[in-house]
Structure formats: structure tokens, C-alpha cells
Design an enzyme around this catalytic site. Structure first.
Site, PDB file in Angstrom:
ATOM      1  N   LEU A 222       4.221  46.143  28.331  1.00  0.00           N
ATOM      2  CA  LEU A 222       3.608  47.384  28.637  1.00  0.00           C
ATOM      3  C   LEU A 222       1.679  46.552  28.818  1.00  0.00           C
ATOM      4  O   LEU A 222       1.513  46.801  27.224  1.00  0.00           O
ATOM      5  CB  LEU A 222       4.178  48.576  28.778  1.00  0.00           C
ATOM      6  CG  LEU A 222       2.631  49.649  29.124  1.00  0.00           C
ATOM      7  CD1 LEU A 222       3.951  49.757  30.429  1.00  0.00           C
ATOM      8  CD2 LEU A 222       3.729  51.257  28.487  1.00  0.00           C
ATOM      9  N   ASP A 223       1.366  46.770  29.408  1.00  0.00           N
ATOM     10  CA  ASP A 223       0.319  47.148  29.415  1.00  0.00           C
ATOM     11  C   ASP A 223      -1.090  45.851  29.256  1.00  0.00           C
ATOM     12  O   ASP A 223      -2.241  45.254  28.197  1.00  0.00           O
ATOM     13  CB  ASP A 223      -0.581  48.126  29.355  1.00  0.00           C
ATOM     14  CG  ASP A 223      -0.520  49.200  29.616  1.00  0.00           C
ATOM     15  OD1 ASP A 223      -0.709  49.195  30.743  1.00  0.00           O
ATOM     16  OD2 ASP A 223      -0.621  50.015  29.189  1.00  0.00           O
ATOM     17  N   GLU A 224      -0.244  44.141  28.734  1.00  0.00           N
ATOM     18  CA  GLU A 224       0.271  43.029  28.602  1.00  0.00           C
ATOM     19  C   GLU A 224       0.317  42.046  28.883  1.00  0.00           C
ATOM     20  O   GLU A 224      -0.218  40.498  28.884  1.00  0.00           O
ATOM     21  CB  GLU A 224       0.757  42.743  27.251  1.00  0.00           C
ATOM     22  CG  GLU A 224       0.832  44.163  25.752  1.00  0.00           C
ATOM     23  CD  GLU A 224      -0.548  43.687  24.927  1.00  0.00           C
ATOM     24  OE1 GLU A 224      -1.352  42.643  25.072  1.00  0.00           O
ATOM     25  OE2 GLU A 224      -1.096  44.356  24.084  1.00  0.00           O
TER      26      GLU A 224
END
Lengths: 279, 279, 279, 279
Positions: A222-224
Site C-alpha cells: 500500500l502506497d509503496e
């Protein structure tokens, strides 16, 4: 006169630019724009060339022959053909409105094949812009059905790009993996700061003096995912969370639109966890 | 291993990139960076290639042969050799300090061969940075002597770049013409707004909300030379002229330093009244 | 004519601005600048007033009487008196050079009482700017001695502000606590992203499209102190770690200088983990 | 609980802030936000106070009494009441779309009473946003009729703000004078650069490295009215005029929307040819 874009990637070796441009000469193409980069980290070579003249097949044939000895992966795109796009949305309309307006004004070379949303509030906006809109509620019991429909749409409608325009739902690892390299999300913070939920609240608590937005490829982490575009805007102590949200919306819309434009113009080449952007 | 930069300019014709990269292959060079641009206005083609491997003469020979049929003007530079620079200064030290500091820290690939100033106040700064400093007063009677000395220095000391670091004197048309394409001035406004004297006062009177700085080539047409770099910074109604000046200084220093870096790395190619910048 | 600055903080209650301005009228002061803010989170009221006319004692007396019923903490500063500053430095000179240059040019209202460094390389720079310089090596065995000397200097020399100009050593919790609210550090990233060591390397690995700098109060919680100022600058895939470092230096210098200016002009009021900045 | 905004202007004299805040205390108001400024050029004092508590009449009465001795002009606004706005438009929809979207999302405290356009192309957009739309062609023979209709609408519909959202027609001096201080135009350049027609073409010809947008009050002196807000965005040599136009549109929309927000929140106070902006 056609306008084509070649993107190519291979381990760096001397002579590669000369070889590829030789293929273009052979296909009677004229180079309009050429950018190249060799990653010092991975030794990988990246190329984007915009070519006038030949048709797709002719150029493809010539590039294949020229690139042969270099173990290169490449694609030839018709620059006039808009990128077939599926947009996932929820309730917030600022990013969707911006995408649809820029598409209509000719700024974004995309075709919005379909909009899928887990709420029905943006239907009239989609209709005004004459973009097909499907409402499919998402909860624990229906999430799989929604994702199956995304997958089906991507396959059957030849979707090249999936845009999460403040969709706000976490995609399953399976869907992330299926969409790898062709799904763009907008996160409403300057990543890697303030991952996860409520980034504006986190930003307010931390007392930052700039807030940001980040457009990145979707991955199961996530969000990486690899970052495509980021922007920030100045804020101050007097702004509460609601004001930060309002102030941030313009950044979100603009950052996502820019990332979509870069992708649709074939200017984004993934390089591991990072991106090479040929502006 | 040498590191060379080729810059080239000619009327656009198909095959030119292929031809030049062929010359590079032949000279056993490896392309590290390549940028090209064709001006739709003038039909002129511009190229900058950074090459590892061969020595200057070998590459020059190969490029001359490759470029032969294209009526091209080109230069081959040794990227390790700092650009020989003459700085003209007056009383204000912020731009000079910035240039000297960045040179010392290795950020700017220039050699400050000489500093000539019409006042003596910056001598100690020059001495601290171990840069030769000459004070020559300039008034109506001595202006010609000063300019003759500039000209003599440029010729005898092989000066490649003259930087006007807030020099504040208008150069004669003859000297402008002599220095064409190799003298950079910093003007303390966002050109074309507020040409001429006292731009911060003009900006204050007009009530602009951003002030700027512009680095441009010197021409005999005051503040009208081709622009290399510009920046702005936000201001507000509460700032008087003195505050605008203080606030603007950081922009001036940074804008000039960036223009000097771009020039010294051979990234600035003049295109009539404009510049092509290969960042 | 004196120029004074009043900063004041208390729980918000109606009438406070009227009461304080009444004190100023009584002291025959003229308000030049007035900013106020009530934090919705903490209910705390913050005020900064710049006043012409009275001397410090007269205004202090009047404000004390006016603020009496409001349980307010306040300070009256002579705006003409420069803030007594201790700078801690190491090897990198860009931030120190910038501070010293801006102090000399009159932009920064600070007096650099002393520079303490754990290396000797910046001595000549300090001498050029006529700022006292002390070299005290820091290792496991001497760290306490260095910190004792910092503490002694702060006490005996009436230091109001300690600036860590890329000092690069972690201060002990005891010293952080002793310096609470009066020590500013520059961190070379856009916090809260990339805390700790090697932020430019972290930024490169993550592939961000903007790099930043953050000036913040020092606390014992590393890189978590209240933020005073932040800036960012655009970067791209072609920049390796060394280029990011070079590109970031101008941001670091400017961000730290701006934070020091804000502090020295009494424009920074701490509000828990955040700061109120009256620009 | 009401939320009121007081704006006030008078020749600067000691005691004025104390007097006005006394009026607010008397009216049982609580100050939420207070900004003030004295122009060193004109000696004029400007004040904006946001007050919770009393109703409009009570506060008006108290301020009138308090301000009496100071020869002050002042206004008391109900911050909850949206500013009654007339928008003039032409063919380009980006600014109109942005205003209407931001109004709908609650970001802009305006009521779009009417849109008048000299072309019919934006009708469907107006209808989608449920804003009344009138198409009145403008040529030499009908220009007066159009302007009469503007004037009639302003008078009869209590219009407080006229926004020229890329209206592209020059208003007559009579209409400019009638609308003085309450009409905002967006000019698609960084004024004072590139006044008049085709600023993007002018910008391209001059080879600037940043393009801008300026929101300003309309005066009979074309593109010379007091500036409210400005922004710029970076461009490069590769962008032709069409690309500059596309790239500039987001700046135009955002700059105009910000100016309209500032006006509608009563944060813009005219000071001769300049503006005081209380953000």
C-alpha cells in the site's frame, strides 16, 4: 502522416542508439523527439523515440530487426490513438472532473471507456461528459464481484490504463498483481510521508508547512508503488484539516492528470521500484 | 576514462541522429546522455551527446566525418575541464559569493580566472576564495579602459564565459557584440517585466505578487538577450522595496548559478533570440 | 524611536486583543504589525505585535498590567537587538556560509557569538566572516565535553538561539531538553519522509520526484521536533545520490536561513508539537 | 452563532486597533481572525477582523461608534452569505468549469446568479452546474446592448462581483468605471509582461522559461488594474504556442479561483493601484 512512439528497454551496450536510429532511417522515419537514459543502479538502458512517417507495422518490423542483437523489449505506439482507460471512482469528484474536462479539451490523450464507482453520486458528472458510468456497491460481500468486473472490463474492453481517481478502496493483492504497471493511484500526501488513511489529518498533527500529492503505480504494498509525479503546496498553522483537504484537492487533480498524461504519451518507463520519466 | 560532450546544430534532415551516433560508435564511444530537438520555428536541429571513452581528437575526427553531409556546426568539449570564466562585479556580493562557494564545493565546473570590479569592496571575498581580483574604477572617462581590459583578458586568458554578477554597468554595443553568446547577465526581475533600472521599485509600484530573476545572454539591446533561466518567489503587500530586494537576492544568486552551470556543462544552445536548454 | 516586538500566549478569552492594545495605547505605542491566532485544537491564543515608540520597560509594565487577568505568558523584545546565536557545525560549509553571508548583508538579525565545530575545516570561513570559531573533536570519549561546552557557552554568553548548521551529531537527550525551544536543526529531507541517516540515499531509492529540506526545533525524539520551515525542489530519475545532494544544498541553506530569520524576528511561537508562524 | 467579517480603512492613527476591538467587545463579539496593515506609501490603515457572536446590525452599530473619531470607511459582512456573482464567459470553458466545480464542492463562497456569454458553447456546462446562462452575441453593433445587460443585471440582481472568466472582449471605459473594484479578470500572462493579445505567442517569441497567469481588478487601462493573485509554471524550449496554452490553462483556472475566493471572503482591500491581501 503518422506519429509513432517507440519505447525500448534493454541491458546497456554500446551502439544501441545507433542501431535503433538505423532501424528508423530504414523505415523512412523522421525522429521528432528522442530521450534515453542508462540507470547506473541497474545498468538498464531506456529509450523513447517519437517518429514521423512510417506506419506501425513498418516501424515495428524495422525496430525488431535493429534491436535483435540487444535482447531488448520494445513497443511501438500510434501517438494519435488515445489510451483506453478505465476510471475507478468513489464519492469525491474533483479528480474525475479534472480528468474528464482535460480529456474533452484535448489535453489528455485518453478514451474513458468506462467509469466504475462504489457510490452513485458522480453519475450526472459522467453523463455530462458522456462517459459510461457503472455503479457497483462495495462491501465485504461484494468486493470480489467489483474486482471481477474490473478484471473482466480490462480484458474484454482492451483497457490499457486503470486510474484510481480517489477510489479510496484497497484493491486485493491479486488485482494489484493483475494490473501491475498499468494502474495509477493518487495518494493525497507527499509520499513516503503520511501513508495510509487520513493523510491530511496526519499532516495537520505533524504540523508540516507543505502538503502534497503523489501519483504512483498501484502495487499490493500500500502506497509503496513506483512514484510517477508529485507536487506540494504551502500551508500554515491557521489551516485546520478541512482547509488542508480543500487546499490539497487542486494538487491531487493536477498531479493525477499529469501522471495520466505522461503514461498516455508513453513517457513513463518502470525501472524496478522507480520510474524513468521522459518529459 | 574521458568524458566528452558533443554539441551540434544544423538544418534538420532525416538520418542525422543515426549518422552522428554512427560516428560515436566508430570512435568506440559510449553514449551516456543524449538530447535532441528540432525547432518548429526555424527548422533547426540541436543535439547534445555526452560520451565516455575516446579522447577529444578521435571523437572530433569521427564526428566531422559523420556530420559532413549535414552542414553542421559542432563542438567537442572535455567535460572534466572547467570553463574558463571572467566575472564582472560591483558592490553587491551575493551573486559573487554564491558562484565562488559553489565553485569551491565542486558544484560549478568553472575556473574563475579573474574577477574585475568597478569598486573595491569585494576584494576580501575574492581573496578568501583565492580568486584573482582587479579593481578598475568606471566613470565616463575610464569606461573604455575597463572594457578594453575585459576584451584583453578574454583574448589573452582564453576566457570562455563572462559572468556579470550584478555588475550594474551597461556595456558598450561593441563589447556586447564581441561577447555575443558567451556573456551572461543576471537581471533582478522576471523579464520582460521591469526592464532597466530599479526593477524592485517598479515591482513594488505595480504591486505584483511574485518577484523574479532572469539570467540571460548579454546583447546590445538592454535586458532583451536570450533567456537562459528564470525563477520567482512570492511576495506580499507588506513588503517595501528594501524587503523585496532582500527577498530577491537568493533568487538572483540561484538563477545566475544555475545559468552558469548549464552553460559550463554545455547545455545551452542559442536558437536566434531564444535558447535551447538540454537539462 | 524604538521598535519593539511583543509575543504573548494564553488560553483564548474574549477581550484579550482589546486589553493588550489598550496597554499599548497607554504606553503611547503605535502598532506597526499585529497578528493573532487561536488554535482550535488547544484553545490557546497567540499574539505578536510590533510596536513603535515606548522603551522596553514602559511597554513591559503596560502589557503586564493589561495581560494580568488573562493568565498570559509574554515577552517584549527590542527588535533592533540581534539575537545572540551559537552555531554548531561540522565539515559541510554551505549552511554556515549562507548564515554568515546573510548576517553580514544585514538580512539576518543575529549576532554569531560563537561557532563550535567537531572538525576544523570551516575555520577559515569563520575567520573571513570574523566569527569566533572553536574546534572541539567529538568521539565517544569527548562528546560529553563538547556538550558541556555548548551548555556553558549558552549560559555564560547569554545565547538565545543554537543553530545546528549540518552539525551531523546526535545531541544527548539532556542537552536537547536543556535547549528546548531555542535550538534549530536543518534536516536534509522533507520530513516526516526519510528521517535519520542518508536521506538523499533514501530519496533516491524510493524514487521521489521532489526532494526537500526541513528546519525544526531540536527535541530528543530524532527528526520529530516541531517544524518551522520546509521547502522542496524538483528532481528526476537521471540524478544519482551525489547530484541529489548537490541539488539539495541550496534548499538546505535557504530553509535554515529562513527559519533562523523567523526565530530572530520573534515570529515563531511553539504550540505543542507544532509551531505558529507569524510571517 | 453568526460569523461576521469587518473590513475597515482609514488614515493611520494610534489607538485605532484598540478602538475597533473595543467596539467588538461591546457587541459581545469574539475575534477569530485579525489582520492589519499600514501602507508606508499612503499612510493608510487597513483592517480585517473575523468575529463570532453578534448579528450584523449590532456589530455595525458598535463599529460605527468605535470608528467614529477615525474617519474610517468600513463594512460588516455576513461570512455565511455567499457573494452574488455574475460571470462573463466566451468559448473557453476551463475557468468557468473550475469556478462552478469549486462552488459546488463548497470551496468558493459565491452564488453564481448569472452567466453571460458572447458564444453559446458553454451552455451545457452551465446547465450541468445549474447556473443560469444567457447567450448574447457581441459585435460592433451589439456590444452596447451586451454591456447594458451587464449593468442592468448588476443593479437589479444585487451583483457584488463580476468575474471575467476568459471573456476575451474589452469592456468599454464606462462599464469598467461602473464596475470599479468589483470586477476581476484573468489575464493569461505574468503581468506586466505580455499585456494585450496573444500572450502565449508573445511568451514563446521571447523564449521565457516560466509562463504565468494574473488575476486583477478590471480598469479602463487594459491589463493595468490592481493585481490580486499571480502564479507561474515552468516551460521549456520544446513547447510550441499550443502547448504553452494547454500548460497555462491550469494556472489560469487556479489563479482566478484563488482571486475569487479571496474577494468573496473579503480578504482583498484596494490600496490605490495595488491591493492589500489578508490571507
Amino acid at each position: 502522416m503518422t506519429d509513432l512512439v517507440v519505447t525500448l528497454q534493454c541491458p546497456d551496450r554500446p551502439g544501441i542508439v545507433h542501431a535503433i536510429t538505423g532501424g528508423i532511417v530504414e523505415a523512412a522515419g523522421n525522429i521528432v523527439e528522442l530521450q534515453q537514459f542508462t540507470s547506473p543502479d541497474t545498468g538498464q538502458f531506456f529509450l523513447r523515440v517519437q517518429v514521423e512517417g512510417p506506419d506501425v507495422e513498418t516501424l515495428q518490423f524495422a525496430i525488431r530487426r535493429a534491436a535483435g542483437p540487444y535482447d531488448a523489449g520494445f513497443e511501438v505506439h500510434d501517438a494519435q490513438r488515445p489510451t483506453r482507460t478505465l476510471v475507478l471512482a468513489s464519492k469525491a469528484g474533483h479528480c474525475l472532473n479534472d480528468l474528464l474536462f482535460r480529456r474533452r479539451s484535448g489535453e489528455l490523450p485518453i478514451e474513458v471507456v468506462s467509469i466504475m464507482a462504489n457510490h452513485d453520486v458522480l453519475r450526472s458528472m459522467a453523463e455530462f461528459y458522456e462517459a459510461p458510468f457503472t455503479h457497483l456497491p462495495v462491501d465485504a460481500s461484494t468486493k470480489k464481484a467489483f474486482e471481477d468486473e474490473v478484471r473482466r472490463t480490462v480484458v474484454e474492453r482492451d483497457i490499457e490504463l486503470v486510474v484510481l481517481a480517489r477510489y479510496m478502496q484497497i484493491l486485493s493483492p491479486e488485482l494489484c498483481s493483475f494490473l501491475a504497471g498499468r494502474a495509477i493511484n493518487i495518494h493525497h500526501s507527499f509520499l513516503p510521508g503520511f501513508k495510509g488513511a487520513n493523510p491530511y489529518r496526519q499532516a495537520h498533527t505533524r504540523g508540516v508547512k507543505l502538503i502534497g500529492a503523489t501519483a504512483h503505480f498501484v502495487t499490493s504494498d500500500l502506497d509503496e508503488g513506483p512514484i510517477i509525479e508529485q507536487n506540494v503546496v504551502r500551508v500554515d498553522h491557521s489551516m485546520d484539516v478541512a482547509k488542508l483537504m480543500r487546499k490539497g484537492q487542486a494538487q491531487e487533480s493536477q498531479t493525477l492528470a499529469e501522471a495520466v498524461r505522461l503514461f498516455a504519451e508513453h513517457r513513463v518507463l518502470p525501472d524496478g521500484d522507480r520510474t524513468v520519466i521522459f518529459r
